[in-house]
Design an enzyme around this catalytic site. Structure first.
Site, PDB file in Angstrom:
ATOM      1  N   MET A  99      -8.887  -5.827 -23.979  1.00 51.04           N
ATOM      2  CA  MET A  99      -9.414  -6.369 -25.231  1.00 51.04           C
ATOM      3  C   MET A  99     -10.181  -7.659 -24.950  1.00 51.04           C
ATOM      4  O   MET A  99      -9.624  -8.597 -24.381  1.00 51.04           O
ATOM      5  CB  MET A  99      -8.275  -6.665 -26.206  1.00 51.04           C
ATOM      6  N   GLY A 187      -7.834 -12.578 -26.400  1.00 46.74           N
ATOM      7  CA  GLY A 187      -8.220 -11.814 -25.212  1.00 46.74           C
ATOM      8  C   GLY A 187      -7.048 -11.372 -24.370  1.00 46.74           C
ATOM      9  O   GLY A 187      -6.225 -12.178 -23.977  1.00 46.74           O
ATOM     10  N   SER A 188      -6.949 -10.083 -24.051  1.00 47.66           N
ATOM     11  CA  SER A 188      -5.741  -9.598 -23.397  1.00 47.66           C
ATOM     12  C   SER A 188      -5.854  -8.125 -23.025  1.00 47.66           C
ATOM     13  O   SER A 188      -6.943  -7.578 -22.958  1.00 47.66           O
ATOM     14  CB  SER A 188      -4.554  -9.828 -24.328  1.00 47.66           C
ATOM     15  N   ARG A 189      -4.680  -7.492 -22.842  1.00 48.59           N
ATOM     16  CA  ARG A 189      -4.665  -6.094 -22.408  1.00 48.59           C
ATOM     17  C   ARG A 189      -3.360  -5.420 -22.835  1.00 48.59           C
ATOM     18  O   ARG A 189      -2.314  -6.049 -22.937  1.00 48.59           O
ATOM     19  CB  ARG A 189      -4.804  -6.068 -20.896  1.00 48.59           C
TER      20      ARG A 189
END
EC number: 4.1.1.65
Length: 233
Positions: A99, A187-189
């Site tokens: 993301m 922001g990440s995953r």
């Protein structure tokens, strides 16, 4: 009215304090100079946009695994689920959704079932698109037991900018497919570990919509490594 709704989405409650802070700073900037004030307005609008929480239409067909996050598929590869979940030490197909700061960051349950484990582990903050982020970064892991007794793991992973993982559920909670269970700020995953023998129906680079895009069908066969790879962002 419908046109307004197209552009103005509901905001998740987690974002209210951040928007309030941005708005207060913007007011102060206007007192200094209009130019800085308008820059503040732009940043406040971006903050609101980041915490947007639009409604999603989750497919009703039984046996589907749905994307838990908006973003892009960055990895598809075999991997052992996080040890802290207590699942068998067996490699499963892991589908990673990266993301960016422009994606909606509300996370949704990929399947319906009971949350049997929630485990937070502090860590580093590498770029979330990198393979090593799964092992080294700050993360929060969930195990979901489906009605047929199989387990699926979903892991929230902090990234280079994201420094705060939020999870709304605890062990024993019942989740519906597509139900909100958390978010990651800035922001990440998300990693999804499919049950043994289930093949993904997505490809690296494919755009995902949380609560809507189908990742896999629970009745599909064994995964091959032909899609294994990495997307850097």
């Amino acid at each position: 009215m419908n046109m307004i709704g197209t552009f103005i989405k509901p905001m998740h409650p987690e974002g209210r304090k951040f928007v309030a802070i941005f708005a207060a700073v913007t007011f102060g900037l206007f007192l200094l100079t209009p130019i800085l004030g308008w820059i503040g307005v732009g940043l406040t609008v971006w903050c609101y946009y980041f915490f947007r929480d639009p409604e999603r239409v989750t497919p009703a067909r039984p046996g589907l695994v749905i994307s838990p996050a908006d973003g892009v598929v960055s990895l598809i590869e075999p991997a052992v689920p996080p040890a802290e979940l207590g699942l068998p030490d067996v490699p499963l197909t892991r589908v990673s959704v990266f993301m960016s700061v422009f994606n909606c960051h509300v996370n949704r349950a990929p399947v319906a079932g009971e949350v049997t484990a929630v485990a937070y582990r502090p860590g580093k903050f590498f770029n979330a698109s990198l393979d090593k982020a799964s092992a080294d970064n700050e993360r929060n892991s969930l195990a979901i037991r489906m009605e047929d007794g199989r387990d699926l793991a979903v892991v929230q992973i902090a990234g280079l900018v994201a420094r705060r993982i939020v999870c709304f559920v605890k062990p024993g909670a019942q989740l519906g497919r597509g139900e909100r269970f958390g978010l990651i700020r800035f922001g990440s995953r998300l990693d999804v570990y499919l049950p043994e023998g289930v093949s993904p129906q997505v490809e690296i680079g494919q755009t995902m919509i949380a609560g809507e895009t189908v990742i896999a069908e629970l009745g599909t066969g064994v995964h091959t490594d032909q899609n294994k790879g990495e997307l850097h962002g």
